[in-house]
Design an enzyme around this catalytic site. Structure first.
Site, PDB file in Angstrom:
ATOM      1  N   TYR A  49       0.841  -1.214   0.000  1.00  0.00           N
ATOM      2  CA  TYR A  49       0.000   0.000   0.000  1.00  0.00           C
ATOM      3  C   TYR A  49       0.872   1.259   0.000  1.00  0.00           C
ATOM      4  CZ  TYR A  49      -3.713  -3.229   1.533  1.00  0.00           C
ATOM      5  OH  TYR A  49      -4.596  -4.273   1.650  1.00  0.00           O
ATOM      6  N   HIS A 106       0.454 -11.529   2.616  1.00  0.00           N
ATOM      7  CA  HIS A 106      -0.563 -10.798   1.848  1.00  0.00           C
ATOM      8  C   HIS A 106      -1.318 -11.714   0.876  1.00  0.00           C
ATOM      9  CE1 HIS A 106      -1.550  -6.542   0.182  1.00  0.00           C
ATOM     10  NE2 HIS A 106      -2.577  -7.343   0.058  1.00  0.00           N
TER      11      HIS A 106
HETATM   12  N1  LIG Z   1      -5.679  -8.571   1.919  1.00  0.00           N
HETATM   13  C1  LIG Z   1      -6.048  -8.174   0.704  1.00  0.00           C
HETATM   14  O1  LIG Z   1      -5.710  -8.788  -0.320  1.00  0.00           O
HETATM   15  C2  LIG Z   1      -6.890  -6.971   0.567  1.00  0.00           C
HETATM   16  C3  LIG Z   1      -7.060  -6.131   1.649  1.00  0.00           C
HETATM   17  N2  LIG Z   1      -7.841  -4.993   1.551  1.00  0.00           N
HETATM   18  C4  LIG Z   1      -8.007  -4.173   2.774  1.00  0.00           C
HETATM   19  O2  LIG Z   1      -9.413  -4.007   3.012  1.00  0.00           O
HETATM   20  C5  LIG Z   1      -9.686  -2.605   3.127  1.00  0.00           C
HETATM   21  C6  LIG Z   1     -11.111  -2.292   2.712  1.00  0.00           C
HETATM   22  O3  LIG Z   1     -11.339  -2.700   1.379  1.00  0.00           O
HETATM   23  P1  LIG Z   1     -11.482  -1.666   0.156  1.00  0.00           P
HETATM   24  O4  LIG Z   1     -11.089  -2.404  -1.064  1.00  0.00           O
HETATM   25  O5  LIG Z   1     -10.778  -0.418   0.495  1.00  0.00           O
HETATM   26  O6  LIG Z   1     -13.048  -1.442   0.016  1.00  0.00           O
HETATM   27  P2  LIG Z   1     -14.280  -1.108   0.953  1.00  0.00           P
HETATM   28  O7  LIG Z   1     -15.264  -2.198   0.741  1.00  0.00           O
HETATM   29  O8  LIG Z   1     -13.844  -0.777   2.335  1.00  0.00           O
HETATM   30  O9  LIG Z   1     -14.856   0.176   0.252  1.00  0.00           O
HETATM   31  C7  LIG Z   1     -14.160   1.403   0.251  1.00  0.00           C
HETATM   32  C8  LIG Z   1     -14.947   2.374  -0.622  1.00  0.00           C
HETATM   33  O10 LIG Z   1     -16.234   2.609  -0.039  1.00  0.00           O
HETATM   34  C9  LIG Z   1     -16.407   4.001   0.177  1.00  0.00           C
HETATM   35  N3  LIG Z   1     -17.137   4.143   1.444  1.00  0.00           N
HETATM   36  C10 LIG Z   1     -16.676   3.862   2.687  1.00  0.00           C
HETATM   37  N4  LIG Z   1     -17.613   4.110   3.612  1.00  0.00           N
HETATM   38  C11 LIG Z   1     -18.702   4.582   2.949  1.00  0.00           C
HETATM   39  C12 LIG Z   1     -19.979   5.031   3.374  1.00  0.00           C
HETATM   40  N5  LIG Z   1     -20.321   5.040   4.666  1.00  0.00           N
HETATM   41  N6  LIG Z   1     -20.852   5.446   2.420  1.00  0.00           N
HETATM   42  C13 LIG Z   1     -20.502   5.417   1.098  1.00  0.00           C
HETATM   43  N7  LIG Z   1     -19.301   5.008   0.644  1.00  0.00           N
HETATM   44  C14 LIG Z   1     -18.407   4.600   1.569  1.00  0.00           C
HETATM   45  C15 LIG Z   1     -15.022   4.587   0.226  1.00  0.00           C
HETATM   46  O11 LIG Z   1     -15.027   5.927  -0.231  1.00  0.00           O
HETATM   47  P3  LIG Z   1     -14.381   7.161   0.631  1.00  0.00           P
HETATM   48  O12 LIG Z   1     -13.004   6.759   1.037  1.00  0.00           O
HETATM   49  O13 LIG Z   1     -14.423   8.275  -0.361  1.00  0.00           O
HETATM   50  O14 LIG Z   1     -15.303   7.370   1.782  1.00  0.00           O
HETATM   51  C16 LIG Z   1     -14.274   3.703  -0.764  1.00  0.00           C
HETATM   52  O15 LIG Z   1     -14.497   4.147  -2.098  1.00  0.00           O
HETATM   53  C17 LIG Z   1      -8.601  -1.962   2.261  1.00  0.00           C
HETATM   54  O16 LIG Z   1      -8.505  -0.581   2.496  1.00  0.00           O
HETATM   55  C18 LIG Z   1      -7.410  -2.774   2.669  1.00  0.00           C
HETATM   56  O17 LIG Z   1      -6.917  -2.328   3.920  1.00  0.00           O
HETATM   57  C19 LIG Z   1      -8.497  -4.709   0.399  1.00  0.00           C
HETATM   58  C20 LIG Z   1      -8.356  -5.505  -0.733  1.00  0.00           C
HETATM   59  C21 LIG Z   1      -7.529  -6.691  -0.727  1.00  0.00           C
HETATM   60  O1  LIG Z   2      -5.557  -4.109  -1.598  1.00  0.00           O
HETATM   61  C1  LIG Z   2      -4.979  -5.191  -1.487  1.00  0.00           C
HETATM   62  O2  LIG Z   2      -4.620  -5.612  -0.375  1.00  0.00           O
HETATM   63  C2  LIG Z   2      -4.704  -6.027  -2.660  1.00  0.00           C
HETATM   64  O3  LIG Z   2      -4.246  -7.109  -2.459  1.00  0.00           O
HETATM   65  C3  LIG Z   2      -4.951  -5.593  -4.074  1.00  0.00           C
HETATM   66  O4  LIG Z   2      -5.140  -6.750  -4.852  1.00  0.00           O
HETATM   67  C4  LIG Z   2      -6.101  -4.697  -4.290  1.00  0.00           C
HETATM   68  O5  LIG Z   2      -7.226  -5.330  -3.778  1.00  0.00           O
HETATM   69  C5  LIG Z   2      -6.395  -4.294  -5.674  1.00  0.00           C
HETATM   70  O6  LIG Z   2      -6.818  -3.233  -5.859  1.00  0.00           O
HETATM   71  C6  LIG Z   2      -6.206  -5.185  -6.849  1.00  0.00           C
HETATM   72  O7  LIG Z   2      -6.885  -4.603  -7.935  1.00  0.00           O
END
Ligand SMILES: NC(=O)C1=CN([C@@H]2O[C@H](COP(=O)(O)OP(=O)(O)OC[C@H]3O[C@@H](n4cnc5c(N)ncnc54)[C@H](OP(=O)(O)O)[C@@H]3O)[C@@H](O)[C@H]2O)C=CC1
Ligand SMILES: O=C(O)C(=O)[C@@H](O)[C@H](O)C(=O)CO
Length: 274
Positions: A49, A106
């Site tokens: 990240y 990860h």
């Molecule tokens: N281990 C892995 O492989 C992965 C881990 N992750 C982790 O999981 C976390 C969360 O997943 P992520 O993919 O970010 O997606 P989320 O499902 O948390 O969605 C985030 C989105 O939703 C919006 N949002 C948040 N709260 C609200 C609300 N109350 N009303 C309307 N829109 C809202 C945010 O916009 P805004 O910011 O503008 O509010 C952003 O665009 C990541 O940040 C990361 O830390 C994610 C993907 C893969």
């Molecule tokens: O966000 C993470 O932790 C990921 O592992 C990425 O894969 C991420 O979810 C992504 O945006 C891939 O398109």
């Protein structure tokens, strides 16, 4: 107050945490600091990240470092015993902290074939005190089984894709049987059309809450810790305020019936990240 549950290593672990993917720079620090102010105590980060520095800075500014569980993750390019030890120390340097509270692999990257030795290094880092809890992310039941059999250590956490489009029932049952805490990534389905689904609106209206709150409560009632990301303090507060109502069994089933599959093909058997 966000309630907590005990991990299999005894750590007190929040039922809801904060995602930080895409939060970078001074705006990122401010957003993470605001989330801590809103009551989040579990922070999710990763080497990939490119925001460990920002997370560490927000933790220091909060003045409550000891109350926080800071997560980071080993990237695929650092798999292997020695590489993982080096990667952890580089993460500690960037975080500016003395301990990674929750350390995850990860992605398993099965074609590389080094996740077992990576996990062994994490267990040794835990013995040395550089790491608090050890866990994984994006592991399947078969991969977890191999890890447990070959190391004798059960990961405390498996952070996986989970939302009403992909409820992960079978994997959650395996976690429950082995004492592994599920963490849900992209718990809001990354603001896809999920929040506009009629069933989500109906469940939310029945409790006088927002669609987002209804979805996050679904996660916590299924025994998973969602880690929603928001850059917006008002949304951060909204997302953390989900413990004052309870969804009925019918409402839980209605949300789970939205199941249709992964968001973008992040199948850990085939999707690999370095
Ligand atoms: N281990 C892995 O492989 C992965 C881990 N992750 C982790 O999981 C976390 C969360 O997943 P992520 O993919 O970010 O997606 P989320 O499902 O948390 O969605 C985030 C989105 O939703 C919006 N949002 C948040 N709260 C609200 C609300 N109350 N009303 C309307 N829109 C809202 C945010 O916009 P805004 O910011 O503008 O509010 C952003 O665009 C990541 O940040 C990361 O830390 C994610 C993907 C893969
Ligand atoms: O966000 C993470 O932790 C990921 O592992 C990425 O894969 C991420 O979810 C992504 O945006 C891939 O398109």
């Amino acid at each position: 107050m966000i309630p907590t549950v005990a991990l299999n290593d005894g750590t007190s672990f929040p039922e809801l945490g904060f995602g930080t993917y895409k939060l970078q720079g001074e705006d990122g620090v401010a957003a993470i600091e605001a989330a801590i102010g809103a009551g989040y105590r579990l922070l999710d980060s990763a080497v990939n990240y490119e925001n460990e520095t920002e997370v560490g800075e927000a933790v220091r500014r909060s003045g409550i470092r000891d109350e926080l569980i800071v997560t980071t993750k080993v990237p695929g390019r650092d798999h292997g015993y020695d590489q993982t030890i080096r990667s952890a120390h580089a993460s500690l340097e960037r975080l500016g902290l003395e301990r990674i509270d929750l350390y995850l692999i990860h992605w398993p990257n099965p074609s590389v074939g080094r996740y077992v030795e990576t996990f062994r290094a994490m267990v040794d880092l835990q013995s040395d005190g550089a790491v608090g809890s050890v866990g994984v992310s994006n592991f399947t039941e078969q991969m977890l089984t191999r890890l447990i059999e070959e190391t004798g250590v059960t990961p405390a956490v498996n952070q996986v894709e989970m939302h009403p489009y992909f409820p992960q029932a079978a994997l959650r049952a395996f976690h429950a049987a082995h004492g592994i805490r599920t963490e849900s990534w992209s718990p809001l389905a990354r603001r896809s059309e999920l929040l506009a689904e009629q069933v989500v609106a109906d469940v939310a209206a029945a409790h006088g809450v927002t669609p987002t709150q209804a979805v996050l409560r679904w996660h916590t009632q299924l025994g998973s810790t969602p880690i929603p990301k928001s850059a917006t303090p008002a949304r951060q507060r909204e997302n953390a305020d989900v413990f004052g109502f309870t969804l009925t069994d019918d409402e839980m089933a209605a949300l789970s019936s939205l199941e249709r599959g992964r968001l973008w093909g992040g199948d850990p058997e085939t999707h690999e990240e370095m």
